[in-house]
Design an enzyme around this catalytic site. Structure first.
Site: not given
Length: 719
Positions: A355, A391
């Protein structure tokens, strides 16, 4: 009060490790107990706090410290022991020093946490005085924080066969363990929302039937709901607010999160499905400068977090969650690397999705492809066989880094997402970019010698509209989040097909289904790894909410009512699910499945081209046709091999316009006789598994649809 015998450790390591036979050199004997280690570069004193079954607390001052690791072996301690730390040192928030022994801190290396965090003023190391200045808080926080737990790992992994798909082969299915099972009719009530709920035969059989290669699980490490949400009676449903990086989330378990998580992973592997977990190493639940003292901030604030180094020192917020992990610091690098290896070795995890991954590549605040952490991941022998997915953006000024990660990383490709959405909703000027995305985004990845599998292509993810909502809503509907509909992305590139939200209009519903099939088919036809959001395969809706992070309810959970309900809507869902299954199956059985190179056009290799782009007349596209921004129609001729002499190919006809389009199929430059078969038409709800021969050279393609043909010479057909 129990009297504990303590001893120094010759080889101190971080965490709590049970030793059944620890050799006490000074006494020339062995003993059982637990080796503890906590690292802090500026602490002046560390107390180990042991808790009995009634919550009684006993302090042990750790007398030994080597290389900033405070260490001790406590004889007689057994697995299951609850513990924490109180760390002494200077308290000077203006300089970033936040030591406060009144606050019980969990171990950053804790492999299990017990108890729930309770939001209260006791969690904070300061109190606000009448003049707004901070005063040192002496309130004890022990009753309000989870305790670290000493564990041992005992699990039978025998007869496990771990899948090992290439990244280029991957069809990834993103899901929430809780949301996937909460409303499923075949999951027993006590198991809903749990690891064991995912292990139910009906769940595993369903996932196997999808033909996916991997699940990508939203965070399953220990987590907590932010105080502002808790005050509203809401929950951080997605779980992107981490506590200890090595502890599995207890709320997803019935009894033992460690055994039950391992059981779930073993079930996935038995089903031939890899397990990728979403890891959040970019921030912690301690929030911003004014947040609570739970662990890292009270142990070594300046080592664990990025700060601005001005007086007063404040946390830098590249994560949007109040703080940013200082991933360039050796202590943090060690924690992250130890954590990754731990998940691979102890839990048999097959990959990680990071993330807000640019935070992990920051060196002196700027992103660096060759950062120390990235280099550590690159050379680690344990991590060399697992999938690494980024990401590729965060909230910093240079936060968008798509294409700039190290060679072995794959990246969520939002340019694929946005381009394909824009193309199919009919925006002009998207055609040339659409063809680039379909062929693997060479313009993004090839420049550094990377491959199409560097791109994880997707249309929808947990963060945004579901696929069904993408074709049903023009505007987000996030009022339930209680943020005045100001949260969530407003740039969704969605199209409601003429009506906002659900409708009984049959014509609109038919258009929406066609629109979804074309979006999904484009994804599954693309070159690179692909990812599908759970529920999109059957038309799951979040009622227009494109930021359901706090919707731990029927908005955020998957609606499985279509499995047993009758009616037009359920029928549409069933047909779309069957279409998706067939589409994934066709991808995985296709000749190009697993290949990992950028497709060559005739302009790159006049002899061994693999793709040709043609107009509706079957002729090669001209420069002027490519430059025409209003053009929304094209034919892709995709050859089976680099050797084009036999003429075998797929013909994929794209029509994103508002009108039907006539295509003339191209003539061949070979004398070999060929047959053409219809493979797919997204204007209908099925993929044609039986050969449907096409005799004519002209074909009509409906608006917002794809027709796919297989063209094969008689010689190859006989083989």
């Amino acid at each position: 009060m129990v009297s504990f015998s303590i001893h120094p450790v010759t080889d101190p390591i971080q965490g709590a490790h049970y030793r059944s036979a620890f050799y006490l050199e000074s006494q020339q004997r062995s003993a059982s107990g637990v080796q503890f280690g906590l690292k802090s570069t500026q602490a002046t004193k560390v107390e180990l706090c042991l808790f009995d079954q009634h919550g009684g607390e006993q302090h042990i001052t750790i007398p030994w410290c080597d290389n900033h690791i405070w260490h001790v072996f406590v004889e007689g301690i057994q697995p299951g022991q609850h513990y924490g730390y109180r760390v002494h040192g200077p308290w000077n928030p203006a300089q970033g020093l936040r030591f406060n022994p009144a606050k019980l801190l969990f171990d950053p290396y804790a492999q299990k946490l017990a108890g729930q965090l309770q939001w209260s003023k006791e969690l904070y190391d300061y109190e606000v005085g009448e003049n707004g200045q901070w005063c040192h808080s002496r309130c004890d926080s022990a009753a309000y924080v989870p305790k670290s737990v000493v564990i041992t790992h005992q699990f039978d992994w025998s007869n496990e066969t771990r899948p090992n798909y290439k990244m280029a082969e991957s069809v990834i299915y993103e899901l929430s363990v809780r949301g996937f099972t909460m409303m499923h009719p075949d999951v027993p009530e006590p198991l809903k929302g749990t690891y064991l709920g995912m292990c139910q035969p009906e769940i595993m059989n369903y996932l196997k039937s999808l033909n996916i290669t991997a699940v990508e699980l939203l965070p399953i490490t220990s987590q907590v709901t932010e105080q502002r949400l808790a005050k509203k009676g809401m929950k951080n449903y997605w779980g992107y607010n981490p506590l200890a990086f090595m502890a599995p989330e207890d709320s997803l378990a019935v009894n033992d999160p460690i055994v039950e998580l391992k059981t779930m992973i073993k079930c996935f592997h038995e089903a031939g499905i890899e397990v990728i977990i979403d890891v959040v190493y970019n921030h912690t639940a301690e929030s911003g400068t004014d947040g609570p003292l739970l662990s890292y901030r009270g142990i070594d604030n300046l080592s664990y977090y990025l700060v601005d180094n001005k007086a007063p020192v404040i946390s830098i917020n590249h994560s949007g969650c109040g703080n940013t992990i200082r991933a360039e610091h050796p202590m943090v690098i060690q924690l992250i690397m130890d954590s990754l290896r731990y998940w691979v070795e102890e839990y048999h995890i097959d990959g990680f999705r990071f993330d807000l991954a640019p935070i992990l590549g920051r060196r002196h605040l700027s992103f660096d492809t060759y950062s120390a952490l990235f280099q550590a991941v690159e050379q680690d022998p344990i991590l060399k066989s697992v999938k690494i997915i980024a990401e590729p953006w965060d909230l910093a000024a240079d936060g968008y880094q798509l294409g700039n990660f190290p060679d072995r990383w794959s990246e969520w490709n939002d340019r694929f997402r946005d381009c394909i959405r824009a193309f199919w909703r009919g925006e002009h000027g998207q055609l040339s970019q659409m063809t680039e995305r379909l062929c693997g985004s060479a313009d993004i990845f090839r420049q550094r010698g990377r491959k199409p599998s560097s791109s994880v292509n997707y249309i929808c993810s947990h963060d945004g509209f579901t696929l069904h909502d993408l074709v049903s809503y023009r505007e987000k509907k996030n009022a339930a989040n209680d943020e005045k509909n100001q949260d969530g992305d407003s740039h969704n590139l969605s199209w409601n097909c003429g009506h906002e939200g659900e409708t009984d209009d049959q014509e609109i519903n038919l258009l929406r289904e066609r629109y979804k099939r074309s979006l999904l088919a484009t994804l599954l036809l693309s070159n690179g790894a692909v990812m599908l959001q759970a529920g999109d395969e059957f038309g799951n809706s979040q009622q227009g909410n494109n930021n359901a992070y706090c919707q731990d309810n029927e908005i955020g959970w998957l609606d499985w009512s279509w499995l047993s309900n009758e009616g037009e809507k359920s029928d549409r869902n069933k047909k779309f699910q069957q279409f998706t299954v067939s589409l994934i199956e066709a991808r995985r059985k296709g000749e190009r499945f697993g290949q990992d190179h950028f497709l060559k056009g005739i302009e790159e290799d006049h002899e061994n081209y693999e793709v040709l782009w043609r107009n509706q007349s079957g002729q090669l596209m001209t420069v002027d046709e490519w430059a025409n921004p209003s053009r929304q129609v094209v034919c892709l001729q995709w050859f089976n091999t680099q050797k084009t002499s036999c003429g075998c190919s797929y013909l994929i006809l794209f029509n994103a316009s508002l009108q039907q389009q006539d295509f003339t199929l191209p003539l061949t430059n070979t004398s070999k006789e060929r047959q053409r078969y219809l493979v797919m038409n997204t204007a209908t709800d099925g993929i044609f598994k039986k050969k449907q021969r096409l005799n004519n050279t002209d074909i009509l393609v409906e608006q917002h649809s794809i027709v796919m043909l297989k063209e094969i010479c008689t010689c190859c057909e006989k083989k």
